[in-house]
Enzyme design. Structure first.
Site, mmCIF file in Angstrom:
data_model
loop_
_atom_site.group_PDB
_atom_site.id
_atom_site.type_symbol
_atom_site.label_atom_id
_atom_site.label_comp_id
_atom_site.label_asym_id
_atom_site.label_seq_id
_atom_site.Cartn_x
_atom_site.Cartn_y
_atom_site.Cartn_z
ATOM 1 N N ASP A 36 0.914 -1.516 0.045
ATOM 2 C CA ASP A 36 -0.369 -0.281 -0.019
ATOM 3 C C ASP A 36 1.351 1.429 0.008
ATOM 4 O OD1 ASP A 36 -2.990 0.206 1.852
ATOM 5 O OD2 ASP A 36 -1.707 1.839 1.009
ATOM 6 N N ASP A 57 4.183 3.476 -4.309
ATOM 7 C CA ASP A 57 3.226 3.783 -5.046
ATOM 8 C C ASP A 57 2.819 2.924 -6.179
ATOM 9 O OD1 ASP A 57 1.749 4.767 -7.502
ATOM 10 O OD2 ASP A 57 2.837 6.550 -7.501
ATOM 11 N N TYR A 153 -13.796 7.813 -11.427
ATOM 12 C CA TYR A 153 -14.034 6.883 -10.909
ATOM 13 C C TYR A 153 -14.968 5.623 -11.549
ATOM 14 C CZ TYR A 153 -15.050 4.128 -6.400
ATOM 15 O OH TYR A 153 -15.344 2.802 -5.839
ATOM 16 N N LYS A 157 -14.044 2.285 -12.886
ATOM 17 C CA LYS A 157 -14.659 1.211 -12.357
ATOM 18 C C LYS A 157 -14.722 -0.368 -13.061
ATOM 19 C CE LYS A 157 -12.293 0.896 -7.659
ATOM 20 N NZ LYS A 157 -12.212 0.722 -7.896
HETATM 21 N N1 LIG Z 1 -16.025 2.077 0.466
HETATM 22 C C1 LIG Z 1 -16.586 1.528 -0.490
HETATM 23 O O1 LIG Z 1 -17.763 2.634 0.097
HETATM 24 C C2 LIG Z 1 -16.348 1.470 -1.904
HETATM 25 C C3 LIG Z 1 -17.525 1.142 -2.638
HETATM 26 C C4 LIG Z 1 -17.231 0.244 -3.982
HETATM 27 C C5 LIG Z 1 -16.152 0.273 -3.985
HETATM 28 N N2 LIG Z 1 -14.776 -0.010 -3.463
HETATM 29 C C6 LIG Z 1 -13.818 0.052 -3.897
HETATM 30 O O2 LIG Z 1 -12.678 -0.654 -3.063
HETATM 31 C C7 LIG Z 1 -11.770 -0.728 -3.217
HETATM 32 C C8 LIG Z 1 -11.573 -0.697 -1.223
HETATM 33 O O3 LIG Z 1 -12.433 -0.062 -0.710
HETATM 34 P P1 LIG Z 1 -11.857 0.730 0.743
HETATM 35 O O4 LIG Z 1 -12.804 1.452 0.672
HETATM 36 O O5 LIG Z 1 -11.366 -0.126 1.447
HETATM 37 O O6 LIG Z 1 -10.937 2.428 0.565
HETATM 38 P P2 LIG Z 1 -9.009 2.597 0.822
HETATM 39 O O7 LIG Z 1 -9.220 4.352 0.340
HETATM 40 O O8 LIG Z 1 -9.632 2.215 2.669
HETATM 41 O O9 LIG Z 1 -8.811 1.736 0.443
HETATM 42 C C9 LIG Z 1 -8.396 1.538 -0.115
HETATM 43 C C10 LIG Z 1 -6.227 1.694 -0.673
HETATM 44 O O10 LIG Z 1 -5.590 1.906 -1.521
HETATM 45 C C11 LIG Z 1 -4.398 2.383 -1.429
HETATM 46 N N3 LIG Z 1 -3.783 3.269 -2.289
HETATM 47 C C12 LIG Z 1 -4.259 4.142 -3.197
HETATM 48 N N4 LIG Z 1 -3.185 4.288 -3.913
HETATM 49 C C13 LIG Z 1 -2.221 3.971 -4.457
HETATM 50 C C14 LIG Z 1 -1.039 3.773 -4.436
HETATM 51 N N5 LIG Z 1 -0.819 4.419 -5.626
HETATM 52 N N6 LIG Z 1 -0.365 2.589 -4.549
HETATM 53 C C15 LIG Z 1 -0.404 1.731 -3.978
HETATM 54 N N7 LIG Z 1 -1.869 1.894 -2.735
HETATM 55 C C16 LIG Z 1 -2.827 3.031 -3.133
HETATM 56 C C17 LIG Z 1 -5.085 3.537 -0.381
HETATM 57 O O11 LIG Z 1 -3.372 4.157 0.359
HETATM 58 C C18 LIG Z 1 -5.809 2.828 0.149
HETATM 59 O O12 LIG Z 1 -5.361 2.349 1.252
HETATM 60 C C19 LIG Z 1 -11.477 0.913 -3.953
HETATM 61 O O13 LIG Z 1 -10.915 0.000 -5.495
HETATM 62 C C20 LIG Z 1 -12.394 0.835 -3.822
HETATM 63 O O14 LIG Z 1 -12.340 1.944 -5.034
HETATM 64 C C21 LIG Z 1 -14.748 0.948 -2.067
#
Ligand SMILES: NC(=O)c1ccc[n+]([C@@H]2O[C@H](COP(=O)([O-])OP(=O)(O)OC[C@H]3O[C@@H](n4cnc5c(N)ncnc54)[C@H](O)[C@@H]3O)[C@@H](O)[C@H]2O)c1
Length: 249
Positions: A36, A57, A153, A157
């Site tokens: 991460d 990253d 987004y 997706k």
């Molecule tokens: N939370 C929601 O309501 C929701 C709904 C639909 C889909 N999602 C998707 O589910 C997945 C998980 O979401 P979440 O809620 O756990 O989000 P979150 O923000 O808690 O976790 C996402 C993680 O991705 C990491 N990240 C971002 N850019 C990065 C990079 N360049 N390199 C390495 N790490 C990177 C961030 O540091 C973060 O820890 C995501 O793909 C999100 O789009 C979430």
């Protein structure tokens, strides 16, 4: 579902869903490489699986290469990949009529290119292991338009779904499966706008037929099922985990 003796790479493991999934895999006996951009969270599970955390990253190919190479060097093989990386920039990711294209590019790099690059580097190792399974996180936002959009987004997706199908078809002969989860609204760090705001959470929950926000555990349970041998005939498909939101007219 046993994951003993297997190795997983969880990309986005510092986030809500990624960490929950990594911890559940560790508890189920898998060794896990957590990767991460964030510094390591305090609450990584004790095991019985072993873990290693890499901060970087993952839009940079060198960081992806390092994550895959470290997983194989430390744990001897790679069986599973989870792509839980994502960014939702509510302020900057807007309609294509107004968006800054640098924002568009960065959202696509994070939400799509990371998934493609981790898959590309994981597949040769999964072939060596005799097969494997992947789960990529999309969103129900991939399925419909929105009058107040995050267009980068949603489009990124949607592309994750197509990417996963491509991998599923190309890698089925190698016994590698690839599937996608489409979460509905989930209380996680990504949705910090709802944290500590019960009225905002209640307003979202009112639009969910099952009457509540999703949890990271809901998503982790679906993910471990799709990774596991219980899903051995499931590839190239999508699992919507949204409490019924998209089933409504
Ligand atoms: N939370 C929601 O309501 C929701 C709904 C639909 C889909 N999602 C998707 O589910 C997945 C998980 O979401 P979440 O809620 O756990 O989000 P979150 O923000 O808690 O976790 C996402 C993680 O991705 C990491 N990240 C971002 N850019 C990065 C990079 N360049 N390199 C390495 N790490 C990177 C961030 O540091 C973060 O820890 C995501 O793909 C999100 O789009 C979430």
């Amino acid at each position: 579902m046993s994951f003993e003796g297997k190795t997983a790479l969880v990309a986005g493991a510092g986030g809500g869903m990624g960490l929950n999934i990594a911890n559940d895999l560790l508890a189920a006996g898998a060794n896990v490489l957590l990767a991460d951009a964030k510094s390591p969270p305090d609450d990584i599970a004790a095991g019985p699986g072993r873990h290693r955390y890499l901060q970087g990253d993952l839009t940079e190919e060198a960081a992806v290469e390092q994550a895959v190479a470290t997983a194989v060097a430390d744990f001897g093989r790679l069986d599973y990949l989870v792509n839980a990386i994502g960014v939702l920039w509510l302020e900057h990711d807007v309609s294509i009529l107004e968006i800054d294209w640098a924002v568009w590019d960065r959202v696509f790099a994070v939400n799509l290119k990371t998934h493609a690059m981790t898959s590309s580097h994981a597949i040769p190792e999964m072939r060596k292991a005799g097969g494997g399974a992947m789960v990529h996180f999309s969103s129900i936002d991939a399925l419909s338009g929105d009058p107040k959009p995050q267009d980068a987004y949603g489009a990124s997706k949607a592309a994750v779904i197509r990417l996963s199908k491509a991998i599923a078809v190309q890698c089925a002969k190698d016994r590698i499966r690839s599937n996608v989860i489409l979460p509905g609204p989930v209380l996680s760090p990504m949705q910090e706008r709802w944290q500590g705001r019960p009225e905002a959470q209640a307003a979202v929950a009112a639009r969910v037929p099952l009457g509540r926000l999703g949890t990271t555990q809901d998503q982790a349970d679906a993910c471990l099922f799709l990774l596991s041998d219980k899903a051995s005939f499931i590839t190239g498909t999508e699992l919507i985990v949204d409490g019924g939101v998209t089933a409504q007219p």
